[in-house]
Design a protein around this motif. Structure first.
Motif, PDB file in Angstrom:
ATOM      1  N   ASP A 360      44.929  75.059  54.307  1.00  0.00           N
ATOM      2  CA  ASP A 360      43.936  75.941  54.918  1.00  0.00           C
ATOM      3  C   ASP A 360      44.404  77.395  54.882  1.00  0.00           C
ATOM      4  OD1 ASP A 360      42.201  73.874  55.432  1.00  0.00           O
ATOM      5  OD2 ASP A 360      42.734  73.686  57.550  1.00  0.00           O
ATOM      6  N   ALA A 361      45.699  77.632  55.083  1.00  0.00           N
ATOM      7  CA  ALA A 361      46.213  78.991  54.980  1.00  0.00           C
ATOM      8  C   ALA A 361      46.006  79.538  53.577  1.00  0.00           C
ATOM      9  CB  ALA A 361      47.698  79.032  55.354  1.00  0.00           C
ATOM     10  N   TYR A 362      46.259  78.703  52.586  1.00  0.00           N
ATOM     11  CA  TYR A 362      46.016  79.125  51.201  1.00  0.00           C
ATOM     12  C   TYR A 362      44.544  79.419  50.953  1.00  0.00           C
ATOM     13  CZ  TYR A 362      45.603  79.023  46.156  1.00  0.00           C
ATOM     14  OH  TYR A 362      45.296  79.358  44.867  1.00  0.00           O
ATOM     15  N   ASN A 363      43.685  78.562  51.492  1.00  0.00           N
ATOM     16  CA  ASN A 363      42.246  78.679  51.243  1.00  0.00           C
ATOM     17  C   ASN A 363      41.529  79.603  52.220  1.00  0.00           C
ATOM     18  OD1 ASN A 363      42.168  76.930  49.001  1.00  0.00           O
ATOM     19  ND2 ASN A 363      42.167  75.135  50.348  1.00  0.00           N
ATOM     20  N   ASP A 364      42.275  80.306  53.075  1.00  0.00           N
ATOM     21  CA  ASP A 364      41.687  81.265  54.027  1.00  0.00           C
ATOM     22  C   ASP A 364      40.674  80.602  54.951  1.00  0.00           C
ATOM     23  OD1 ASP A 364      43.155  83.257  52.800  1.00  0.00           O
ATOM     24  OD2 ASP A 364      41.530  83.850  51.477  1.00  0.00           O
ATOM     25  N   ARG A 365      40.999  79.415  55.427  1.00  0.00           N
ATOM     26  CA  ARG A 365      40.132  78.701  56.360  1.00  0.00           C
ATOM     27  C   ARG A 365      40.781  78.715  57.738  1.00  0.00           C
ATOM     28  NH1 ARG A 365      39.275  73.827  58.958  1.00  0.00           N
ATOM     29  NH2 ARG A 365      37.181  72.898  58.787  1.00  0.00           N
ATOM     30  N   ASP A 366      40.054  79.176  58.744  1.00  0.00           N
ATOM     31  CA  ASP A 366      40.629  79.206  60.086  1.00  0.00           C
ATOM     32  C   ASP A 366      40.323  77.894  60.818  1.00  0.00           C
ATOM     33  OD1 ASP A 366      38.084  79.312  61.283  1.00  0.00           O
ATOM     34  OD2 ASP A 366      38.143  81.487  61.570  1.00  0.00           O
ATOM     35  N   PRO A 367      40.912  77.666  61.994  1.00  0.00           N
ATOM     36  CA  PRO A 367      40.720  76.379  62.683  1.00  0.00           C
ATOM     37  C   PRO A 367      39.277  76.061  63.039  1.00  0.00           C
ATOM     38  CG  PRO A 367      42.645  77.511  63.560  1.00  0.00           C
ATOM     39  CD  PRO A 367      41.963  78.485  62.652  1.00  0.00           C
ATOM     40  N   SER A 368      38.423  77.081  63.125  1.00  0.00           N
ATOM     41  CA  SER A 368      37.019  76.830  63.449  1.00  0.00           C
ATOM     42  C   SER A 368      36.200  76.429  62.235  1.00  0.00           C
ATOM     43  CB  SER A 368      36.403  78.079  64.086  1.00  0.00           C
ATOM     44  OG  SER A 368      36.221  79.105  63.112  1.00  0.00           O
ATOM     45  N   GLY A 369      36.810  76.468  61.044  1.00  0.00           N
ATOM     46  CA  GLY A 369      36.089  76.125  59.825  1.00  0.00           C
ATOM     47  C   GLY A 369      35.490  77.310  59.100  1.00  0.00           C
ATOM     48  N   HIS A 370      35.843  78.531  59.533  1.00  0.00           N
ATOM     49  CA  HIS A 370      35.346  79.737  58.871  1.00  0.00           C
ATOM     50  C   HIS A 370      36.306  80.144  57.752  1.00  0.00           C
ATOM     51  CE1 HIS A 370      33.666  83.649  58.114  1.00  0.00           C
ATOM     52  NE2 HIS A 370      34.803  84.233  58.444  1.00  0.00           N
ATOM     53  N   TYR A 371      35.723  80.433  56.597  1.00  0.00           N
ATOM     54  CA  TYR A 371      36.504  80.879  55.444  1.00  0.00           C
ATOM     55  C   TYR A 371      36.309  82.390  55.255  1.00  0.00           C
ATOM     56  CZ  TYR A 371      36.534  75.933  53.973  1.00  0.00           C
ATOM     57  OH  TYR A 371      36.677  74.574  53.902  1.00  0.00           O
ATOM     58  N   SER A 372      37.360  83.068  54.847  1.00  0.00           N
ATOM     59  CA  SER A 372      37.182  84.462  54.456  1.00  0.00           C
ATOM     60  C   SER A 372      36.510  84.506  53.090  1.00  0.00           C
ATOM     61  CB  SER A 372      38.528  85.189  54.402  1.00  0.00           C
ATOM     62  OG  SER A 372      39.136  85.040  53.135  1.00  0.00           O
ATOM     63  N   THR A 373      36.072  85.675  52.706  1.00  0.00           N
ATOM     64  CA  THR A 373      35.424  85.830  51.396  1.00  0.00           C
ATOM     65  C   THR A 373      36.397  86.327  50.328  1.00  0.00           C
ATOM     66  OG1 THR A 373      34.708  88.070  51.970  1.00  0.00           O
ATOM     67  CG2 THR A 373      33.160  86.259  52.403  1.00  0.00           C
ATOM     68  N   GLN A 374      37.703  86.247  50.610  1.00  0.00           N
ATOM     69  CA  GLN A 374      38.653  86.736  49.614  1.00  0.00           C
ATOM     70  C   GLN A 374      38.539  85.982  48.296  1.00  0.00           C
ATOM     71  OE1 GLN A 374      42.776  87.293  50.784  1.00  0.00           O
ATOM     72  NE2 GLN A 374      43.433  86.883  48.701  1.00  0.00           N
ATOM     73  N   SER A 375      38.328  84.659  48.370  1.00  0.00           N
ATOM     74  CA  SER A 375      38.212  83.890  47.128  1.00  0.00           C
ATOM     75  C   SER A 375      36.995  84.315  46.327  1.00  0.00           C
ATOM     76  CB  SER A 375      38.150  82.395  47.438  1.00  0.00           C
ATOM     77  OG  SER A 375      36.988  82.073  48.178  1.00  0.00           O
ATOM     78  N   HIS A 376      35.933  84.784  46.994  1.00  0.00           N
ATOM     79  CA  HIS A 376      34.735  85.258  46.305  1.00  0.00           C
ATOM     80  C   HIS A 376      35.074  86.540  45.537  1.00  0.00           C
ATOM     81  CE1 HIS A 376      32.190  83.235  49.725  1.00  0.00           C
ATOM     82  NE2 HIS A 376      33.411  82.742  49.678  1.00  0.00           N
ATOM     83  N   SER A 377      35.695  87.469  46.230  1.00  0.00           N
ATOM     84  CA  SER A 377      36.090  88.731  45.593  1.00  0.00           C
ATOM     85  C   SER A 377      37.071  88.474  44.459  1.00  0.00           C
ATOM     86  CB  SER A 377      36.731  89.661  46.626  1.00  0.00           C
ATOM     87  OG  SER A 377      35.866  89.899  47.715  1.00  0.00           O
ATOM     88  N   GLN A 378      37.983  87.559  44.716  1.00  0.00           N
ATOM     89  CA  GLN A 378      39.011  87.241  43.738  1.00  0.00           C
ATOM     90  C   GLN A 378      38.407  86.754  42.428  1.00  0.00           C
ATOM     91  OE1 GLN A 378      41.334  83.826  44.857  1.00  0.00           O
ATOM     92  NE2 GLN A 378      43.213  84.787  44.166  1.00  0.00           N
ATOM     93  N   ARG A 379      37.460  85.848  42.552  1.00  0.00           N
ATOM     94  CA  ARG A 379      36.842  85.319  41.339  1.00  0.00           C
ATOM     95  C   ARG A 379      35.989  86.380  40.649  1.00  0.00           C
ATOM     96  NH1 ARG A 379      34.327  79.291  40.923  1.00  0.00           N
ATOM     97  NH2 ARG A 379      36.133  78.962  42.276  1.00  0.00           N
TER      98      ARG A 379
END
Length: 511
Positions: A360-379
């Motif tokens: 989850d730390a790698y995938n930017d997922r917090d304990p509430s199930g919210h993901y950051s959009t870094q992977s979107h920008s990255q791609r």
């Protein structure tokens, strides 16, 4: 995962943090003059006066959702840049900035801009949290972080919502074993790109590294600096090299740490990382006393079992596709190796919670199930940069070689070459960048021998490609992704260069 290693994976090193929710607010009416602003600073090339006459309006930073304010010493602003640099008088977008002013105003050198990698890392979010590492530099530099175009508050790319991301994570096998899994893997990449086009179609054609480099030159000018002083880490080295190629006469004191190989194509980057991650894993296994052969076989058996029978963790499951990044994240710093030991032992005892938390730390997922959009920008940035669009057949052709190079990571990284930019909705710029920078001042190029994500050999190639008298190689004998703040020798060498302008001898070695 090839080259697109997110800044979130550096969370366990203590320098950077998982997640890239912006910690600052941007203003769209920059007018007040910043310290040291000088109308005689060389103008950014080919831009209208409405852009080059900007001055950032620094204001207190707002607290991010669920976070704390960066502190009284931090101020936020934004600078307008062309959406399309081929149409400099056309539509503009904001680039968000955050700054902590130099403590010693009488000895101030200027601004020092940071990019922490990704691509897709938010400098606005990360710099305040990492600033303690750069306290010595802050004596004479204004520390400046920014969200590159397509990231965070800088017209950030959004492709999926949390529910869509969670569903894709659950259904997609990143090392497909059957025709059905292969089809689903490729379709997921296609669907992700379609989501980017629907939600951020105006921005994604323009998220190239070269465009961000052009933004940097405008930022340099409006901050009042004659030259760009710059510190780039991981992907930030690619951005720094692109700037040096485009604006060699504007290159100031520049440091590139954890260096991306500028000579590699997509398969080459994946091959480099396959070698790098396996090298780091072997070093870890040697440190445990288990040995590389037995240790790799044990981890491979564990992954194969998770592929056949995912391990329940609450209402989720630890799959092979989650375990792999969970393992990878711990190889970014030797200090996190004990976390890997504990997580692997727990999985063998039927508890996947620790390894899932690392994933989850790698995938930017917090304990509430919210993901950051870094992977979107990255791609978006990666696929705008690269003209390559590898097919499933091309990825499968890499499998035998990559599995020989790494029994743990080989298949994961081979398949990644096809999954990332599958059917991407816009064309990419090139295969590999030209980073030659004749006429630029000396640039420190720091490589670490045990770096998993950007193997040491890339630093050697970057120093050579920048050109004689420009690239100055500094070799760090050690583990981890990035040497500054970890190696006291590297830190002293970099500080002496940035603060006093003293360039080390080419090939200086630190251990």
């Amino acid at each position: 995962m090839s080259i697109r290693i997110r800044a979130a994976v550096l969370a366990v090193t203590g320098l950077l943090v998982a997640g890239c929710t912006s910690t600052g607010t941007a203003t769209d009416t920059p007018r007040t003059t910043s310290p040291g602003a000088d109308a005689k600073a060389p103008a950014a090339t080919g831009l209208p006066d409405t852009l080059t006459s900007q001055r950032p309006a620094w204001k207190p930073c707002e607290a991010p959702e669920g976070g704390e304010k960066p502190g009284a010493d931090w101020r936020c602003a934004s600078v307008r840049v062309p959406l399309d640099h081929t149409k400099p008088a056309g539509e503009t977008i904001p680039v968000a900035l955050i700054r902590k002013e130099a403590r010693d105003k009488s000895e101030r050198i200027g601004s020092l801009l940071f990019n922490f990698g990704g691509p897709g890392a938010s400098g606005v979010a990360i710099l305040p949290r990492a600033a303690q590492e750069y306290g010595n530099l802050n004596r004479r530099y204004d520390l400046v972080g920014f969200d590159p175009r397509g990231v965070g508050k800088s017209a950030g790319v959004v492709c999926r919502d949390d529910k869509e991301l969670a569903a894709a994570e659950a259904r997609t096998d990143l090392t497909p074993d059957t025709a059905a899994e292969e089809t689903a893997f490729f379709e997921d990449g296609t669907d992700f790109g379609a989501g980017c086009a629907r939600r951020s179609g105006k921005v994604i054609p323009h998220t190239t590294t070269s465009n961000t480099a052009r933004d940097l030159d405008l930022i340099r000018h409006v901050l009042g600096d004659d030259k760009l002083n710059y510190f780039g880490i991981s992907y930030g080295t690619q951005l720094g090299a692109a700037y040096a190629h485009l604006f060699p006469s504007h290159v100031g004191r520049t440091v590139l740490d954890a260096v991306v190989d500028p000579t590699a194509d997509g398969a080459g980057h994946a091959r480099n990382q396959t070698i790098g991650f396996q090298r780091a894993l072997d070093n870890y296994l040697k440190s445990t006393g288990e040995g590389t052969k037995a240790g790799n076989a044990r981890i491979r058996r564990l992954l194969d079992r998770l592929d056949r029978e995912p391990l329940p963790v609450g209402d989720r499951k630890l799959t092979e596709s989650l375990a792999l990044p969970g393992i990878a994240i711990t190889l970014y710093s030797e200090s996190s190796w004990p976390a890997l030991t504990a997580a692997l032992a727990a999985v063998e005892d039927g508890d996947g919670s620790q390894l899932l938390a690392l994933a989850d730390a790698y995938n930017d997922r917090d304990p509430s199930g919210h993901y950051s959009t870094q992977s979107h920008s990255q791609r978006a940035i990666s696929c705008a940069d690269s003209a390559e669009r590898p097919t499933l057949a091309q990825a499968k052709a890499l499998l035998p070689e990559f599995r020989r190079l790494s029994p743990v990571f080989g298949a994961f990284l081979a398949w990644d070459t096809a999954g990332w930019c599958a059917e991407w909705p816009v064309k990419g710029e090139r295969v590999d960048p030209d980073v030659s920078a004749p006429g630029a001042g000396p640039i420190l190029v720091v490589g670490t021998t045990g770096d998993p994500a950007t193997p040491y050999e890339g630093a050697e190639r970057m120093a050579k490609e920048l050109g004689a008298g420009v690239g100055v190689l500094v070799s760090n004998e050690g583990e981890g992704h990035g040497a500054y703040g970890t190696s006291s020798c590297v830190t002293r060498t970099v500080d002496t260069y940035l603060l006093d302008g003293k360039v080390p001898a080419y090939g200086k070695r630190c251990s």
